[in-house]
Design a protein around this motif. Structure first.
Motif, PDB file in Angstrom:
ATOM      1  N   PHE A   1       0.942  -1.282   0.040  1.00  0.00           N
ATOM      2  CA  PHE A   1      -0.021   0.111   0.144  1.00  0.00           C
ATOM      3  C   PHE A   1       0.928   1.463   0.146  1.00  0.00           C
ATOM      4  O   PHE A   1       2.056   1.232   0.585  1.00  0.00           O
ATOM      5  CB  PHE A   1      -0.739   0.113   1.307  1.00  0.00           C
ATOM      6  CG  PHE A   1      -2.316  -0.677   0.973  1.00  0.00           C
ATOM      7  CD1 PHE A   1      -3.283  -0.056   0.914  1.00  0.00           C
ATOM      8  CD2 PHE A   1      -2.174  -2.074   1.377  1.00  0.00           C
ATOM      9  CE1 PHE A   1      -4.576  -0.632   0.747  1.00  0.00           C
ATOM     10  CE2 PHE A   1      -3.492  -2.935   1.154  1.00  0.00           C
ATOM     11  CZ  PHE A   1      -4.671  -2.022   0.897  1.00  0.00           C
ATOM     12  N   HIS A   2       0.229   2.243  -0.354  1.00  0.00           N
ATOM     13  CA  HIS A   2       1.013   3.785  -0.277  1.00  0.00           C
ATOM     14  C   HIS A   2       0.364   4.716  -0.277  1.00  0.00           C
ATOM     15  O   HIS A   2      -0.888   4.696  -1.114  1.00  0.00           O
ATOM     16  CB  HIS A   2       2.029   3.781  -1.510  1.00  0.00           C
ATOM     17  CG  HIS A   2       3.253   4.836  -1.234  1.00  0.00           C
ATOM     18  ND1 HIS A   2       3.032   6.273  -1.080  1.00  0.00           N
ATOM     19  CD2 HIS A   2       4.456   4.707  -0.886  1.00  0.00           C
ATOM     20  CE1 HIS A   2       4.111   6.867  -0.699  1.00  0.00           C
ATOM     21  NE2 HIS A   2       4.934   5.988  -0.653  1.00  0.00           N
ATOM     22  N   PRO A   3       0.299   5.731   0.492  1.00  0.00           N
ATOM     23  CA  PRO A   3      -0.624   6.827   0.395  1.00  0.00           C
ATOM     24  C   PRO A   3      -0.781   7.558  -0.904  1.00  0.00           C
ATOM     25  O   PRO A   3      -1.676   8.167  -1.202  1.00  0.00           O
ATOM     26  CB  PRO A   3      -0.245   7.874   1.461  1.00  0.00           C
ATOM     27  CG  PRO A   3       0.701   6.921   2.281  1.00  0.00           C
ATOM     28  CD  PRO A   3       1.494   5.876   1.671  1.00  0.00           C
ATOM     29  N   LYS A   4       0.439   7.761  -1.505  1.00  0.00           N
ATOM     30  CA  LYS A   4       0.541   8.425  -2.650  1.00  0.00           C
ATOM     31  C   LYS A   4       1.534   7.484  -3.577  1.00  0.00           C
ATOM     32  O   LYS A   4       2.641   7.747  -3.667  1.00  0.00           O
ATOM     33  CB  LYS A   4       0.981   9.768  -2.642  1.00  0.00           C
ATOM     34  CG  LYS A   4       0.103  10.723  -1.912  1.00  0.00           C
ATOM     35  CD  LYS A   4       0.793  12.237  -2.070  1.00  0.00           C
ATOM     36  CE  LYS A   4       0.404  12.986  -1.219  1.00  0.00           C
ATOM     37  NZ  LYS A   4       1.451  13.685  -0.153  1.00  0.00           N
ATOM     38  N   PRO A   5       0.865   6.538  -4.329  1.00  0.00           N
ATOM     39  CA  PRO A   5       1.700   5.760  -4.887  1.00  0.00           C
ATOM     40  C   PRO A   5       2.591   6.274  -6.009  1.00  0.00           C
ATOM     41  O   PRO A   5       3.776   5.705  -6.279  1.00  0.00           O
ATOM     42  CB  PRO A   5       0.788   4.459  -5.673  1.00  0.00           C
ATOM     43  CG  PRO A   5      -0.422   4.699  -4.740  1.00  0.00           C
ATOM     44  CD  PRO A   5      -0.593   5.824  -4.425  1.00  0.00           C
ATOM     45  N   GLU A   6       1.993   7.352  -6.520  1.00  0.00           N
ATOM     46  CA  GLU A   6       3.138   8.107  -7.480  1.00  0.00           C
ATOM     47  C   GLU A   6       4.102   8.513  -7.207  1.00  0.00           C
ATOM     48  O   GLU A   6       5.145   8.957  -7.927  1.00  0.00           O
ATOM     49  CB  GLU A   6       1.979   9.215  -8.314  1.00  0.00           C
ATOM     50  CG  GLU A   6       1.547  10.216  -7.553  1.00  0.00           C
ATOM     51  CD  GLU A   6       0.506   9.876  -6.594  1.00  0.00           C
ATOM     52  OE1 GLU A   6      -0.042   8.774  -6.465  1.00  0.00           O
ATOM     53  OE2 GLU A   6      -0.003  10.985  -5.918  1.00  0.00           O
ATOM     54  N   THR A   7       4.181   8.853  -5.792  1.00  0.00           N
ATOM     55  CA  THR A   7       5.728   9.340  -5.213  1.00  0.00           C
ATOM     56  C   THR A   7       6.536   8.194  -4.493  1.00  0.00           C
ATOM     57  O   THR A   7       7.566   8.433  -4.006  1.00  0.00           O
ATOM     58  CB  THR A   7       5.149  10.120  -4.004  1.00  0.00           C
ATOM     59  OG1 THR A   7       4.615   9.494  -2.889  1.00  0.00           O
ATOM     60  CG2 THR A   7       4.341  11.422  -4.567  1.00  0.00           C
ATOM     61  N   ALA A   8       5.974   6.973  -4.606  1.00  0.00           N
ATOM     62  CA  ALA A   8       6.664   5.807  -3.974  1.00  0.00           C
ATOM     63  C   ALA A   8       8.110   5.698  -4.466  1.00  0.00           C
ATOM     64  O   ALA A   8       8.179   5.717  -5.891  1.00  0.00           O
ATOM     65  CB  ALA A   8       5.965   4.529  -4.167  1.00  0.00           C
ATOM     66  N   LEU A   9       8.893   5.497  -3.823  1.00  0.00           N
ATOM     67  CA  LEU A   9      10.370   5.193  -4.361  1.00  0.00           C
ATOM     68  C   LEU A   9      10.757   3.858  -4.839  1.00  0.00           C
ATOM     69  O   LEU A   9      11.810   3.753  -5.258  1.00  0.00           O
ATOM     70  CB  LEU A   9      11.375   5.634  -3.266  1.00  0.00           C
ATOM     71  CG  LEU A   9      11.346   6.991  -2.776  1.00  0.00           C
ATOM     72  CD1 LEU A   9      12.106   7.319  -1.479  1.00  0.00           C
ATOM     73  CD2 LEU A   9      11.543   8.107  -4.032  1.00  0.00           C
ATOM     74  N   CYS A  10       9.824   2.804  -4.507  1.00  0.00           N
ATOM     75  CA  CYS A  10       9.933   1.366  -4.883  1.00  0.00           C
ATOM     76  C   CYS A  10       8.716   0.775  -5.166  1.00  0.00           C
ATOM     77  O   CYS A  10       7.633   0.995  -4.419  1.00  0.00           O
ATOM     78  CB  CYS A  10      10.695   0.626  -3.843  1.00  0.00           C
ATOM     79  SG  CYS A  10      10.956  -1.012  -4.211  1.00  0.00           S
ATOM     80  N   ASP A  11       8.473   0.400  -6.308  1.00  0.00           N
ATOM     81  CA  ASP A  11       7.292  -0.448  -6.660  1.00  0.00           C
ATOM     82  C   ASP A  11       5.742   0.250  -6.537  1.00  0.00           C
ATOM     83  O   ASP A  11       4.796   0.017  -6.394  1.00  0.00           O
ATOM     84  CB  ASP A  11       7.105  -1.653  -5.782  1.00  0.00           C
ATOM     85  CG  ASP A  11       8.099  -2.996  -6.197  1.00  0.00           C
ATOM     86  OD1 ASP A  11       8.620  -2.705  -7.456  1.00  0.00           O
ATOM     87  OD2 ASP A  11       8.392  -3.791  -5.715  1.00  0.00           O
TER      88      ASP A  11
END
Ligand code: PEP
Ligand code: MN
Length: 364
Positions: free
Chosen positions: A322-332
């Protein structure tokens, strides 16, 4: 040969088994204790030349429940006739064939804000298990390698704040195990960690031995992406052979272009196979299997479809990005679900599990 004692067996009954075994030349008895919810199971394993050892003499000893000759394969993790599934409890959370857990969290820890957003959402929905990657094995040396030991103090502090009991966290080196243990101690054991062995380390035998030698933290052992299931299960056997049997085995897809357009070829048909060959709780990682957050024409994301496939096949644990803002995730980032999907995932998992629990009755 595995000799299982009754749960009320005490030291003298165990000693009697060990002493009898010691009478046979070339036989080495080794005692394993599996602490359970209500009962603790003790097994004495006889190693070496056991062909000439008669089972009857052990069966006649007080408080011996069963005596089973085992084949060499998966001696410790194997589901040999008469041996129980290996459920275990860690930091107040029980893992086994019946307890369903969703390890929803960040593929890689990036900022305190993301960690806090994820943990707050988990707490809101009563989830006490998460994933947080601090050490990331990356294909390119120029990609983000994870924040490493530096993030552990605040990740553990936030976990404590939000009541997270178990964090699945990959280790790729012996130093990482020490760093995690030290940081947990410094946090006042604010939370717990399940050490993750990633797909790339399924045959890093020295690392497998090291996670097996420490007994405090359980291990999430992932299938190797390019090796056979048997080779991957031997990774778990390596860990157990060093003394730590608190292992969850995780399927995560296998590398093959035959899985295109998914990241890997989803292998959740192996869930019942792993359950038959071993007595370990089984996990599925739909995120690394599918690798993308697309939605199918029925409105259901691919990732949910494969969660369903794993749970309906009997898996009890789900490791999911999961990521709160996937477009800013540094991996996957492309495979991360947004937090609004969390309650949907929990309900989806609950409903599929409920369906699974009714299916066995069709075959009695
Ligand atoms: C992960 O879970 O972050 C990961 C790297 O998975 P795998 O080892 O399955 O690729
Ligand atoms: Mn990842």
């Amino acid at each position: 040969m595995i000799i299982t004692l009754e749960s009320n067996a005490e030291a003298n009954s165990i000693d009697a088994v060990v002493q009898l075994a010691s009478r046979y030349p070339g036989v080495e008895p080794k005692t394993y204790v599996f602490p359970g919810k209500g009962a603790t199971i003790t097994e004495v394993h006889l190693l070496g030349s056991t062909q000439a050892v008669p089972t009857e003499l052990f069966e006649e000893l007080p408080l011996v429940r069963s005596v089973v000759r085992v084949s060499k394969k998966y001696r410790l993790i194997g589901r040999h006739t008469g041996t129980a599934s290996h459920a275990f409890e860690y930091n107040g959370v029980r893992f086994g064939d019946h307890e369903v857990h969703v390890f929803a969290g960040l593929c890689a820890v990036d900022t305190r804000e993301s960690v806090e957003a994820v943990m707050a959402a988990l707490a809101q929905h009563g989830v006490v298990t998460t994933r947080m990657g601090a050490y990331k094995p990356r294909t390119s040396p120029y990609d983000f390698q994870g924040l490493g030991a530096a993030c552990l103090p605040w990740v553990f502090e936030l976990a404590g704040k939000y009541g997270i009991r178990v964090i699945a966290m990959e280790v790729t080196d012996a130093r990482h195990i020490d760093e995690i243990q030290r940081a947990l101690e410094q946090s006042g054991q604010a939370t717990g960690v399940m050490l993750q062995i990633g797909t790339r380390n399924a045959q890093n035998f020295e690392l497998l031995k090291l996670v097996g030698q420490q007994r405090t933290l359980p291990v999430l052992c992932k299938r190797g992406m390019g090796i056979t299931l048997e080779e991957s299960l031997n990774a778990a056997e390596y860990i157990a052979s060093e003394g730590n049997s608190n292992i969850v085995f995780c399927l995560r897809g296998v590398k093959s272009h035959l899985g295109d357009p998914m990241r890997n070829l989803v292998d959740f048909a192996h869930v019942p196979v792993v359950r038959k060959l071993t007595r370990l709780p089984v996990c599925i990682d739909p995120s690394h299997s599918v690798g993308r957050a697309d939605v199918a024409p029925d409105g259901i994301p691919y990732i949910f479809h494969v969660v369903g496939q794993g749970i309906i096949a009997g898996a009890t644990n789900v490791l999911i990005d999961f990521h709160p803002k996937p477009e800013t995730a540094l991996c996957d980032g492309p495979q991360a679900l947004t937090l609004d999907r969390l309650p949907v995932l929990l309900e989806y998992t609950r409903r599929v599990r409920a369906a699974y629990e009714t299916l066995g009755e069709l075959f009695v």
